[in-house]
Design an enzyme around this catalytic site. Structure first.
Site, PDB file in Angstrom:
ATOM      1  N   HIS A 123      16.513 -12.692 -28.478  1.00 28.00           N
ATOM      2  CA  HIS A 123      17.527 -11.846 -27.833  1.00 28.00           C
ATOM      3  C   HIS A 123      18.115 -10.802 -28.774  1.00 28.00           C
ATOM      4  CE1 HIS A 123      17.990 -15.238 -24.647  1.00 28.00           C
ATOM      5  NE2 HIS A 123      16.971 -14.442 -24.400  1.00 28.00           N
ATOM      6  N   CYS A 131      21.002   4.451 -32.089  1.00 30.65           N
ATOM      7  CA  CYS A 131      21.439   5.517 -31.190  1.00 30.65           C
ATOM      8  C   CYS A 131      20.452   5.572 -30.030  1.00 30.65           C
ATOM      9  CB  CYS A 131      21.476   6.850 -31.923  1.00 30.65           C
ATOM     10  SG  CYS A 131      21.738   8.230 -30.787  1.00 30.65           S
TER      11      CYS A 131
HETATM   12  P1  NAD Z   1      24.328 -22.228 -23.657  1.00 24.53           P
HETATM   13  O1  NAD Z   1      25.760 -21.912 -23.916  1.00 24.53           O
HETATM   14  O2  NAD Z   1      23.803 -22.029 -22.291  1.00 24.53           O
HETATM   15  O3  NAD Z   1      24.061 -23.754 -24.037  1.00 24.53           O
HETATM   16  C1  NAD Z   1      24.446 -24.290 -25.247  1.00 24.53           C
HETATM   17  C2  NAD Z   1      24.051 -25.760 -25.250  1.00 24.53           C
HETATM   18  O4  NAD Z   1      24.294 -26.267 -26.543  1.00 24.53           O
HETATM   19  C3  NAD Z   1      24.850 -26.609 -24.276  1.00 24.53           C
HETATM   20  O5  NAD Z   1      23.971 -27.516 -23.635  1.00 24.53           O
HETATM   21  C4  NAD Z   1      25.844 -27.362 -25.175  1.00 24.53           C
HETATM   22  O6  NAD Z   1      26.205 -28.625 -24.678  1.00 24.53           O
HETATM   23  C5  NAD Z   1      25.025 -27.485 -26.445  1.00 24.53           C
HETATM   24  N1  NAD Z   1      25.819 -27.571 -27.667  1.00 24.53           N
HETATM   25  C6  NAD Z   1      26.986 -26.956 -27.977  1.00 24.53           C
HETATM   26  N2  NAD Z   1      27.356 -27.240 -29.238  1.00 24.53           N
HETATM   27  C7  NAD Z   1      26.401 -28.077 -29.736  1.00 24.53           C
HETATM   28  C8  NAD Z   1      26.209 -28.727 -30.983  1.00 24.53           C
HETATM   29  N3  NAD Z   1      27.073 -28.593 -31.969  1.00 24.53           N
HETATM   30  N4  NAD Z   1      25.108 -29.501 -31.135  1.00 24.53           N
HETATM   31  C9  NAD Z   1      24.195 -29.658 -30.127  1.00 24.53           C
HETATM   32  N5  NAD Z   1      24.344 -29.082 -28.926  1.00 24.53           N
HETATM   33  C10 NAD Z   1      25.420 -28.286 -28.734  1.00 24.53           C
HETATM   34  O7  NAD Z   1      23.471 -21.423 -24.745  1.00 24.53           O
HETATM   35  P2  NAD Z   1      21.925 -20.981 -24.734  1.00 24.53           P
HETATM   36  O8  NAD Z   1      21.087 -22.033 -24.125  1.00 24.53           O
HETATM   37  O9  NAD Z   1      21.628 -20.478 -26.068  1.00 24.53           O
HETATM   38  O10 NAD Z   1      21.816 -19.759 -23.707  1.00 24.53           O
HETATM   39  C11 NAD Z   1      22.814 -18.807 -23.529  1.00 24.53           C
HETATM   40  C12 NAD Z   1      22.635 -17.432 -24.168  1.00 24.53           C
HETATM   41  O11 NAD Z   1      23.734 -17.350 -25.031  1.00 24.53           O
HETATM   42  C13 NAD Z   1      21.510 -17.144 -25.088  1.00 24.53           C
HETATM   43  O12 NAD Z   1      20.778 -16.145 -24.512  1.00 24.53           O
HETATM   44  C14 NAD Z   1      22.147 -16.576 -26.378  1.00 24.53           C
HETATM   45  O13 NAD Z   1      21.609 -15.302 -26.632  1.00 24.53           O
HETATM   46  C15 NAD Z   1      23.557 -16.346 -25.999  1.00 24.53           C
HETATM   47  N6  NAD Z   1      24.636 -16.629 -26.984  1.00 24.53           N
HETATM   48  C16 NAD Z   1      24.408 -16.543 -28.325  1.00 24.53           C
HETATM   49  C17 NAD Z   1      25.427 -16.853 -29.210  1.00 24.53           C
HETATM   50  C18 NAD Z   1      25.131 -16.736 -30.677  1.00 24.53           C
HETATM   51  O14 NAD Z   1      24.349 -15.883 -31.086  1.00 24.53           O
HETATM   52  N7  NAD Z   1      25.706 -17.609 -31.497  1.00 24.53           N
HETATM   53  C19 NAD Z   1      26.667 -17.275 -28.757  1.00 24.53           C
HETATM   54  C20 NAD Z   1      26.883 -17.336 -27.361  1.00 24.53           C
HETATM   55  C21 NAD Z   1      25.848 -17.028 -26.491  1.00 24.53           C
END
Ligand code: NAD
Length: 240
Positions: A123, A131
């Site tokens: 992503h 730009c």
């Molecule tokens: P999501 O929020 O849908 O799911 C996160 C999962 O991780 C959940 O099932 C949750 O229970 C679990 N989780 C949370 N903390 C945890 C831990 N410490 N240990 C183990 N499991 C844990 O996130 P996703 O599946 O990555 O999809 C959502 C989208 O969010 C992605 O496309 C991503 O690009 C974007 N995103 C990225 C960031 C980042 O770059 N840090 C932050 C927020 C969202």
């Protein structure tokens, strides 16, 4: 909850791996202080004028650019955080020859900060900004420091190189990730709800031995035949 047996099994799988792939998401970075989307304190439970999926869409970027940047600067553009044990262990296992690649849905750059070299950022990354008119590159700090819509010297709007809803993934990144998963002997999945497509579909290319899932709560996919450890990934990896 997990027990000592889970840790021992996971340790054995990692030690026996020669080209494992780690596939992860926002949950990998929650222990660094970056909220995910779908946990109890995730961004989807917070109140905004528009839902986060709307604000993180390409359509919204072009129609409400200033509002997009308000949300993006506030919630997504996080640079003052450090990797946690999950990021550091993956970098260590890559150096030791157990992990061949990290495939991440995250945009926060923490795997590279921890020392991982072969990282497929499905992503994109907050650290690359271009730009939309002339293609000039800008660092994250430039977006962070400015106010309102960031503009290039040529007058074009600067856009982060992150894949917004409604945009397609980068072909080269996807084919590199698919190739690594296809060749992997073991697949370790962690910190992802597996709700976001097409990213979540890439794990179906795995043909190797073990699939391990380390997550808080079961992800949104069939978990049959999978070694599932319910817990915090940083905490669990630090025990290995
Ligand atoms: P999501 O929020 O849908 O799911 C996160 C999962 O991780 C959940 O099932 C949750 O229970 C679990 N989780 C949370 N903390 C945890 C831990 N410490 N240990 C183990 N499991 C844990 O996130 P996703 O599946 O990555 O999809 C959502 C989208 O969010 C992605 O496309 C991503 O690009 C974007 N995103 C990225 C960031 C980042 O770059 N840090 C932050 C927020 C969202």
């Amino acid at each position: 909850m997990y027990g000592q047996n889970d840790i021992t099994n996971l340790r054995n799988i990692i030690r026996s791996s020669k080209r494992a792939v780690f596939f992860g998401g926002a949950g990998v970075s929650t222990e660094s202080g970056i909220p995910d989307f779908r946990s109890e304190d995730g961004l989807y439970r917070q109140q905004y004028r528009f839902p986060p999926e709307t604000m993180l869409s390409a359509e919204f970027f072009w129609s409400h650019t200033e509002e997009f940047y308000g949300f993006y600067r506030d919630k997504m553009l996080v640079t003052d955080v450090s990797p946690n044990a999950a990021h550091y262990k993956l970098a260590q296992w890559e150096r030791e020859g157990h992990i061949a690649a990290v495939v991440t849905q995250n945009i926060d750059g923490l795997h590279q900060k921890a020392g991982s070299k072969n990282v497929f950022e499905l992503h994109g990354s907050i650290y690359r900004n271009f730009c939309t008119k002339c293609g000039m590159a800008y660092p994250a700090q430039r977006i962070q420091k400015g106010k309102g819509v960031p503009r290039c010297a040529c007058g074009g709007i600067v856009k982060p190189d992150v894949v917004l809803y409604g945009e397609t993934l980068d072909d080269k990144t996807v084919s590199g990730a698919v190739e690594a998963i296809r060749r992997a002997d073991n697949l370790i999945i962690g910190g992802t709800s597996l709700n976001v497509y097409p990213a979540a579909a890439l794990i179906d290319y795995f043909r190797g031995e073990n699939v391990v899932v380390i997550n808080r709560g079961a992800p949104a996919k069939d978990m049959r035949g999978v070694f599932f450890i319910d817990g915090k990934i940083g905490e669990i990896f630090s025990l290995i």
